[in-house]
Design an enzyme around this catalytic site. Structure first.
Site, short mmCIF file in Angstrom:
data_model
loop_
_atom_site.label_atom_id
_atom_site.label_comp_id
_atom_site.label_asym_id
_atom_site.label_seq_id
_atom_site.Cartn_x
_atom_site.Cartn_y
_atom_site.Cartn_z
N GLU A 105 -2.45 -8.99 3.72
CA GLU A 105 -2.74 -9.39 5.11
C GLU A 105 -4.25 -9.43 5.37
OE1 GLU A 105 -1.84 -6.43 4.22
OE2 GLU A 105 -2.85 -4.90 5.41
N CYS A 139 0.82 -1.21 0.00
CA CYS A 139 0.00 0.00 0.00
C CYS A 139 0.85 1.27 0.00
CB CYS A 139 -0.99 -0.03 1.16
SG CYS A 139 -2.36 1.10 0.91
N HIS A 159 -3.90 -5.33 -0.06
CA HIS A 159 -3.50 -5.79 1.27
C HIS A 159 -3.47 -7.31 1.38
CE1 HIS A 159 -3.41 -1.90 3.36
NE2 HIS A 159 -4.19 -1.56 2.35
#
Lengths: 405, 354
Positions: free
Chosen positions: B335, B248, B333
């Site tokens: 994650e 990001c 993302h």
């Protein structure tokens, strides 16, 4: 991968009679499929035993056979029409079963008819209980734990392993005589002993009891390149034990935090990837309301009743996209018709809540069993979208209230 | 208690105040399309300085679950929701959302027309706004909105001291903290890689003293071009042989460090449903996203790097691979939290290079 141009003439098997447990949703899916095939310039041959459907309208297919949906008639139609392919996964269970029988007997191969969409092995692995259980085990996805035992010691050992409560189902007894739910070890001994005594072959099935767990479904799509998306998930307001068709269902899920939502989404995608589904698929889970423990209840390797709900709820044309996937397109090649610019490879998000409420035709069927259980009894549903769950529920109830109140 | 959101174009949305009802604040108004995951969203440091409109109408259904937080506090400046759930249902819930907002002194509005607000933001683009209970002094409110700037917020959210997580005998990485989400660290710990989280402007010499096997440039808030100190450090880090993964904001800063350009998206990508194509294997993944800026594709110099991932919706750059270096960065993302876990393979790919 673009469209497979060897596909020129396709046989579509319709959904047959609209009966309790198999509602008009399958006509909706089949109609979308026929339209899409015609749009692709493919000759469509349709067989359906029910003339009172949209899909049997004159302009839906090039040839329409109103014939009983049996292996013999479908064989005759294939011999007469010589289609190069058959689209089995949009007409509900009837069409899928017929296509499987024809494939397994070697008839399709003999007549050079290709099965579009998910392969026979994938369908078998999803439909056959034992094959499904084995497959889930091989990819570490939990099914509802169960074991066949022949003595009380094994029943106790297995219960210690999976935890109480458990359901005891004696083999070869009528209507489950001698079985029951055990919530303590004492009850287990009592029920298992009586079950073993009642069973002709002295055999019982000890199964983890998941009554009261949350019932959650995911509507998933996969293409031949392995791209997977979830169209939406749904939560039954009624717990496990009541058939989805008879449940009040909301989309998306209301009580799942992102951790649980993603845990089950990841599992659903793992499952359809292992089954190598090509098209739409529905995965049902039971989720323990007090932990992250879950179990895969079943998988429908086809467009199902829930697909119609998911399709209406999100605006995502599941049957249409499933048809295109069957023709060889991948999700990132299929245009999203709502935006005209983007592709079918995305996950819809809602800024509203969708509620499905069943209606039971007890007024017409006086002798029907009125207890909600694991078989579908309803035949009509109210769908609706609304920003507020409570007002939507009230609206749906009052809608039916006027009808049979 | 009635409250208002005043937008910079003069439009006013009325709602009911929740959370810290006595706090009035300016913010940059953005919308998020997630149907679950409001806790992860509100506690994501990348939202520092912003007010979040949740497009999903029922928020708070599963209450407040502290283990789902992505940082120690709520970083959003305000939240705007259609309906606040009053009866939460989830086995892990501790509190209700209203109390949670109050505890962290974050104002919010409920019963606000989020659909109309979202449509407006989509058409006009991200706007600044002001949350208040009184419209008596509009001139002052409009001035406050005009003067408001999200600005350089990384220095607010970054750690003050290096903090180590997990002792691993295997590998150890340094995470440059521009506003990291907890699940980035967890994603490494799960794979038996230790993480030292470092302040965003820690000098390169001190980073190298830690003898890391690789560097992670984290996500974070605000305009990437304002992070000049961070970019200088990244320039130096890029000259070492260390494998680097950017996520990001980290992705954007690495691009700026190589002379590429960033620009602001009209209304941003914020939600759990963005399709991204990995150009290496041709597969499409559904990703979790939260960004208002992007790397301009034309400015990626082909002799230095190539685009590895693109967004299927608008073809914007979603990943860059740097040539002759162990560096790759992604805009989405991996994650998740909230959102799909489909791209967790990015971590495996990075760890294999360590």
């Amino acid at each position: 991968m673009p469209k497979n141009n060897n596909i020129q003439k396709v046989l579509v098997i319709g959904s047959g009679p609209i009966i309790i447990g198999q509602a008009a949703e399958f006509d909706y899916a089949g109609t979308q499929a026929c339209r899409e095939l015609k749009k692709e310039g493919i000759e469509v041959v349709l067989i359906n035993s029910n003339p009172a459907t949209i899909m049997t309208d004159k302009n839906m297919a090039d040839k329409i056979y109103i014939e009983p949906l049996t292996v013999a008639t479908v064989k005759k139609v294939i011999e007469k029409e010589n289609p190069d392919s058959i689209l089995p996964n949009l007409g509900g269970q009837t069409g899928l079963n017929l296509a499987m029988e024809l494939a397994e007997s070697g008839f399709l191969e003999e007549h050079n008819v290709r099965l579009l969409g998910t392969g026979t092995e994938g369908i078998k692995n999803a439909e056959d209980r034992q094959a499904f259980k084995d497959m889930m085990e091989s990819i570490n996805e939990p099914c509802i734990a169960s074991k066949v035992v022949e003595n009380i010691e094994d029943a106790i050992d297995f219960t210690r392993e999976i935890g109480l409560p458990v359901i005891i189902r004696p083999a070869y007894t009528l209507g489950g005589t001698g079985g029951g739910i055990a919530t303590t070890m004492e009850e287990l001994e009592e029920i298992a002993n009586s079950g073993l005594r009642m069973s002709r072959v002295h055999q019982i099935l000890v199964e983890k009891c998941i009554t009261g767990w949350k019932e959650i479904e995911y509507e998933v799509m996969r293409d031949s390149s392995g791209n997977c998306i979830t169209i939406c998930n749904m939560e039954n307001i009624d717990p496990v034990g009541v058939h989805t068709g008879d449940s009040i269902v909301v989309a998306p899920s209301q009580t799942l935090a992102d951790k649980e939502y993603q845990m089950l989404r990841t599992s659903a995608i793992k499952i359809i990837s292992a089954l190598k589904i090509e098209g739409g698929c529905n995965v049902q889970f039971a989720l323990n309301p007090n932990s992250f423990e879950y179990a895969v209840i079943e998988v429908n390797p086809r467009v199902s009743r829930s697909s119609a709900l998911a399709s209406k709820a999100t605006g995502y044309p599941i049957a249409k996209v499933a048809t295109k996937i069957a023709l060889g397109y991948t999700l990132d090649e299929i245009k999203n018709e709502v935006t005209g610019k983007t592709y079918a490879c995305f996950e819809p998000v809602l800024d509203y809540v969708v509620v499905k409420i069943p209606k039971w035709p007890f007024k017409k069927f006086l002798t029907a069993n009125r207890t909600l259980r694991n078989a579908n009894e309803s035949n009509w549903r109210s769908h609706g979208n609304c920003a507020e769950l409570r007002s939507r529920l009230n609206e749906s109830h009052s809608f039916f209230g006027r009808k049979y109140g | 208690m009635i409250g208002y959101l005043v937008l910079e174009n003069g439009e006013i949305f009325e709602g009911e105040r929740i959370g810290a009802t006595n706090v009035d604040t300016a913010c940059e108004v953005v919308f998020n399309t997630g149907m679950a995951g409001y806790l992860e969203t509100f506690t994501d440091p990348s939202y520092a300085g912003q007010g979040i409109v949740m497009t999903y109408p029922l928020i708070g259904n599963y209450g407040v679950i502290p283990e789902d937080f992505e940082s120690e506090q709520i970083w959003a400046k305000a939240v705007f929701i259609h309906e606040l759930a009053e009866f939460e249902s989830n086995f892990r819930k501790k509190d209700g959302l209203n109390k949670f907002l109050r505890d962290y002194k974050i104002p919010g509005l409920t019963n606000i027309n989020t659909r109309k607000l979202t449509k407006l933001l989509r058409e006009a683009g991200t706007m600044k706004g002001y949350v208040t209970s009184s419209l008596d002094n509009m001139t002052e409110i409009m001035k406050k909105i005009k003067d408001y700037e999200v600005g350089q917020v990384v220095k607010q959210v970054t750690t003050k001291q290096p903090v180590s997580y997990g002792k691993s005998n295997e590998k150890q990485i340094v995470l440059m903290d521009y506003g990291f989400k907890h699940n980035i660290v967890n994603s490494f710990l799960k794979r038996d890689v230790g993480v030292t989280v470092c302040p965003s402007t820690m000098p390169v010499e001190r980073i190298l003293e830690l003898k890391p096997d690789g560097i992670l440039l984290s996500n974070g808030p605000g305009d990437p071009e304002k992070c000049t100190k961070e970019i200088d450090i990244i320039k130096k880090l890029s000259k070492t042989d260390l494998p680097i993964l950017g996520i990001c904001l980290g992705h954007q800063l690495m691009a700026l460090a190589h002379g590429f350009k960033t620009a602001k998206l009209k209304y941003g990508h914020r939600g759990p449903n963005h399709p991204v194509k990995d150009l290496e294997n041709g597969k499409v993944y559904i990703t979790s996203q939260n960004h208002g800026y992007y790397v301009v594709a034309d400015t990626v110099k082909p002799e230095i790097a190539e685009v590895s991932h693109i967004n299927l919706n608008d073809n914007t750059v979603e990943g860059i691979r740097y040539k002759n270096k162990n560096i790759f960065t992604v805009q989405f993302h991996p994650e998740a939290c909230p959102g799909p876990e489909d791209t967790a393979y990015i971590f495996d790919k990075f760890i294999n290079q360590l």
